[in-house]
Design a protein around this motif. Sequence first.
Motif, mmCIF file in Angstrom:
data_model
loop_
_atom_site.group_PDB
_atom_site.id
_atom_site.type_symbol
_atom_site.label_atom_id
_atom_site.label_comp_id
_atom_site.label_asym_id
_atom_site.label_seq_id
_atom_site.Cartn_x
_atom_site.Cartn_y
_atom_site.Cartn_z
ATOM 1 N N MET A 1 -32.988 2.631 65.805
ATOM 2 C CA MET A 1 -32.241 2.556 67.056
ATOM 3 C C MET A 1 -31.779 3.923 67.543
ATOM 4 O O MET A 1 -31.696 4.186 68.743
ATOM 5 C CB MET A 1 -31.041 1.624 66.899
ATOM 6 C CG MET A 1 -31.414 0.141 66.771
ATOM 7 S SD MET A 1 -32.378 -0.460 68.185
ATOM 8 C CE MET A 1 -34.053 -0.260 67.580
ATOM 9 N N GLU A 2 -31.468 4.814 66.607
ATOM 10 C CA GLU A 2 -31.082 6.167 67.014
ATOM 11 C C GLU A 2 -32.235 6.865 67.723
ATOM 12 O O GLU A 2 -32.058 7.463 68.788
ATOM 13 C CB GLU A 2 -30.638 6.974 65.792
ATOM 14 C CG GLU A 2 -29.280 6.589 65.257
ATOM 15 C CD GLU A 2 -28.815 7.488 64.140
ATOM 16 O OE1 GLU A 2 -27.594 7.694 64.024
ATOM 17 O OE2 GLU A 2 -29.663 7.987 63.369
ATOM 18 N N PHE A 3 -33.419 6.791 67.136
ATOM 19 C CA PHE A 3 -34.571 7.430 67.760
ATOM 20 C C PHE A 3 -34.992 6.703 69.039
ATOM 21 O O PHE A 3 -35.465 7.341 69.990
ATOM 22 C CB PHE A 3 -35.737 7.512 66.775
ATOM 23 C CG PHE A 3 -35.542 8.570 65.719
ATOM 24 C CD1 PHE A 3 -35.509 9.911 66.070
ATOM 25 C CD2 PHE A 3 -35.391 8.220 64.382
ATOM 26 C CE1 PHE A 3 -35.328 10.889 65.109
ATOM 27 C CE2 PHE A 3 -35.208 9.197 63.419
ATOM 28 C CZ PHE A 3 -35.178 10.542 63.777
ATOM 29 N N ALA A 4 -34.820 5.399 69.068
ATOM 30 C CA ALA A 4 -35.133 4.645 70.285
ATOM 31 C C ALA A 4 -34.260 5.129 71.433
ATOM 32 O O ALA A 4 -34.734 5.372 72.549
ATOM 33 C CB ALA A 4 -34.932 3.151 70.047
ATOM 34 N N SER A 5 -32.968 5.286 71.168
ATOM 35 C CA SER A 5 -32.035 5.736 72.190
ATOM 36 C C SER A 5 -32.353 7.151 72.648
ATOM 37 O O SER A 5 -32.390 7.436 73.858
ATOM 38 C CB SER A 5 -30.600 5.678 71.638
ATOM 39 O OG SER A 5 -29.670 6.200 72.568
ATOM 40 N N PHE A 6 -32.629 8.042 71.707
ATOM 41 C CA PHE A 6 -32.893 9.444 72.046
ATOM 42 C C PHE A 6 -34.127 9.592 72.919
ATOM 43 O O PHE A 6 -34.074 10.199 73.998
ATOM 44 C CB PHE A 6 -33.043 10.262 70.765
ATOM 45 C CG PHE A 6 -33.475 11.684 70.996
ATOM 46 C CD1 PHE A 6 -32.624 12.575 71.624
ATOM 47 C CD2 PHE A 6 -34.730 12.119 70.590
ATOM 48 C CE1 PHE A 6 -33.018 13.891 71.859
ATOM 49 C CE2 PHE A 6 -35.128 13.426 70.814
ATOM 50 C CZ PHE A 6 -34.272 14.320 71.454
ATOM 51 N N PHE A 7 -35.231 9.035 72.479
ATOM 52 C CA PHE A 7 -36.479 9.223 73.214
ATOM 53 C C PHE A 7 -36.497 8.440 74.532
ATOM 54 O O PHE A 7 -37.110 8.872 75.505
ATOM 55 C CB PHE A 7 -37.673 8.863 72.339
ATOM 56 C CG PHE A 7 -37.968 9.905 71.299
ATOM 57 C CD1 PHE A 7 -38.576 11.100 71.650
ATOM 58 C CD2 PHE A 7 -37.621 9.708 69.979
ATOM 59 C CE1 PHE A 7 -38.838 12.085 70.698
ATOM 60 C CE2 PHE A 7 -37.873 10.677 69.013
ATOM 61 C CZ PHE A 7 -38.478 11.876 69.378
ATOM 62 N N ASN A 8 -35.809 7.316 74.561
ATOM 63 C CA ASN A 8 -35.684 6.580 75.823
ATOM 64 C C ASN A 8 -34.919 7.403 76.858
ATOM 65 O O ASN A 8 -35.302 7.448 78.031
ATOM 66 C CB ASN A 8 -34.982 5.247 75.587
ATOM 67 C CG ASN A 8 -34.588 4.551 76.878
ATOM 68 O OD1 ASN A 8 -33.424 4.585 77.270
ATOM 69 N ND2 ASN A 8 -35.538 3.911 77.531
ATOM 70 N N SER A 9 -33.857 8.074 76.427
ATOM 71 C CA SER A 9 -33.084 8.902 77.352
ATOM 72 C C SER A 9 -33.923 10.033 77.933
ATOM 73 O O SER A 9 -33.699 10.462 79.068
ATOM 74 C CB SER A 9 -31.858 9.489 76.637
ATOM 75 O OG SER A 9 -30.924 8.484 76.338
ATOM 76 N N LEU A 10 -34.908 10.492 77.157
ATOM 77 C CA LEU A 10 -35.762 11.586 77.614
ATOM 78 C C LEU A 10 -36.984 11.097 78.386
ATOM 79 O O LEU A 10 -37.868 11.879 78.701
ATOM 80 C CB LEU A 10 -36.210 12.439 76.422
ATOM 81 C CG LEU A 10 -35.109 13.118 75.605
ATOM 82 C CD1 LEU A 10 -35.709 14.084 74.601
ATOM 83 C CD2 LEU A 10 -34.109 13.828 76.502
ATOM 84 N N GLY A 11 -37.038 9.787 78.662
ATOM 85 C CA GLY A 11 -38.092 9.267 79.518
ATOM 86 C C GLY A 11 -39.301 8.693 78.818
ATOM 87 O O GLY A 11 -40.264 8.306 79.484
ATOM 88 N N ALA A 12 -39.289 8.636 77.494
ATOM 89 C CA ALA A 12 -40.423 8.054 76.774
ATOM 90 C C ALA A 12 -40.391 6.538 76.876
ATOM 91 O O ALA A 12 -39.318 5.928 76.959
ATOM 92 C CB ALA A 12 -40.396 8.483 75.311
ATOM 93 N N LYS A 13 -41.554 5.913 76.869
ATOM 94 C CA LYS A 13 -41.657 4.462 76.838
ATOM 95 C C LYS A 13 -41.500 4.021 75.390
ATOM 96 O O LYS A 13 -42.340 4.332 74.533
ATOM 97 C CB LYS A 13 -43.013 4.011 77.387
ATOM 98 C CG LYS A 13 -43.323 2.531 77.196
ATOM 99 C CD LYS A 13 -42.290 1.639 77.845
ATOM 100 C CE LYS A 13 -42.637 0.168 77.656
ATOM 101 N NZ LYS A 13 -41.584 -0.731 78.185
ATOM 102 N N VAL A 14 -40.427 3.300 75.089
ATOM 103 C CA VAL A 14 -40.106 2.935 73.708
ATOM 104 C C VAL A 14 -40.231 1.427 73.518
ATOM 105 O O VAL A 14 -39.682 0.636 74.297
ATOM 106 C CB VAL A 14 -38.674 3.375 73.326
ATOM 107 C CG1 VAL A 14 -38.348 2.955 71.893
ATOM 108 C CG2 VAL A 14 -38.529 4.888 73.481
ATOM 109 N N THR A 15 -40.964 1.035 72.470
ATOM 110 C CA THR A 15 -41.124 -0.374 72.106
ATOM 111 C C THR A 15 -40.700 -0.546 70.656
ATOM 112 O O THR A 15 -41.127 0.197 69.781
ATOM 113 C CB THR A 15 -42.593 -0.823 72.252
ATOM 114 O OG1 THR A 15 -43.033 -0.574 73.582
ATOM 115 C CG2 THR A 15 -42.733 -2.308 71.933
ATOM 116 N N VAL A 16 -39.833 -1.527 70.415
ATOM 117 C CA VAL A 16 -39.332 -1.805 69.063
ATOM 118 C C VAL A 16 -39.907 -3.134 68.586
ATOM 119 O O VAL A 16 -39.845 -4.136 69.299
ATOM 120 C CB VAL A 16 -37.788 -1.866 69.040
ATOM 121 C CG1 VAL A 16 -37.286 -2.224 67.642
ATOM 122 C CG2 VAL A 16 -37.197 -0.538 69.507
ATOM 123 N N VAL A 17 -40.473 -3.127 67.376
ATOM 124 C CA VAL A 17 -40.986 -4.346 66.758
ATOM 125 C C VAL A 17 -40.148 -4.627 65.514
ATOM 126 O O VAL A 17 -40.154 -3.848 64.553
ATOM 127 C CB VAL A 17 -42.474 -4.200 66.376
ATOM 128 C CG1 VAL A 17 -42.995 -5.518 65.802
ATOM 129 C CG2 VAL A 17 -43.300 -3.782 67.585
#
Length: 304
Positions: free
Chosen positions: A184-200
């Motif tokens: 979740m930490e990396f999901a939040s970080f990269f999402n804030s920078l505009g990356a498309k994030v998918t969690v399974v």
Amino acid sequence: MYDLAIIGGGPGGYVAAERAGAKGLKVVLIEKKALGGVCLNEGCIPTKTLLYSAKLYDNAFGGVKYGIEAKEVGFDFSKMMSRKQKVVNKLVGGVGAKMKMFKVKTIHDKAIIKGRTQQGIEITTSQEDIIASNLLICTGSEAFIPPIPGLDNLSDVILTNREILQLKQRPASLVIIGGGVIGMEFASFFNSLGAKVTVVEMMDEILGGMDVELSGMLRQMYAKKGIEFNLQSKVTKVDGNHVTFQKDGTVHTVSAEKILVSVGRKPVIEGYGLENLNIELHKGGIKVDEKMRTNIPMCMRLVT
């Protein structure tokens, strides 16, 4: 001859070394990498440093409602990563200074336990052969890689928390296998920078072990920011940039530039010669009593 030998320089190891040194014991601390362990070098500190950068970036866009206008806001990923490393290096240096202050000898090398003699526990490194009256095992943990086809070997696409912290460029998209704290930490970080994030995530909710209501609220907040969640989904195969998983009896595939494997951690106990002391193991770790003592009186275990 040392009063105490400590294998592992993470929070368990270096704090114990500091306390023992302060009490006047002769202490040697053996760490094969940088002092500070996973928390300082590959976990808590670097991720929180990056998250703060992402927070400032998010705030720049959210300032309009407070009467603050910031035009042409951008970010420099390499500078974020550089600042992260500077923070880590400074704190690692601080730990080293503490060891010198309390006269703890630090050896940057791999330790191998040779066995026990009448003099004490024998430990060997390429720099020095050590005999200690007591041994503290603080070898910590590492990312657990589940037995999923395609995850046999890490690559420039398949990453753990260690490799993702060394990226030179922000990936355009990221699939995270596992919805725990690290994921979740990396999901939040990269999402804030505009990356498309998918969690399974295989469980019913992210952040297993936490309050379900709070976990659900956080997931909903992340979903509004654009993070896609696939709960109750079991990953069955990873093929290059593609992650295949089963959800509700249906097979799905999601692709991304990078794949982060973040399904938990496991104790680091192999390769240190624990078998030479006949230390009892249990469920993949070292068996200890309520005072963290092993079945060998002079040998203790701390998990960091």
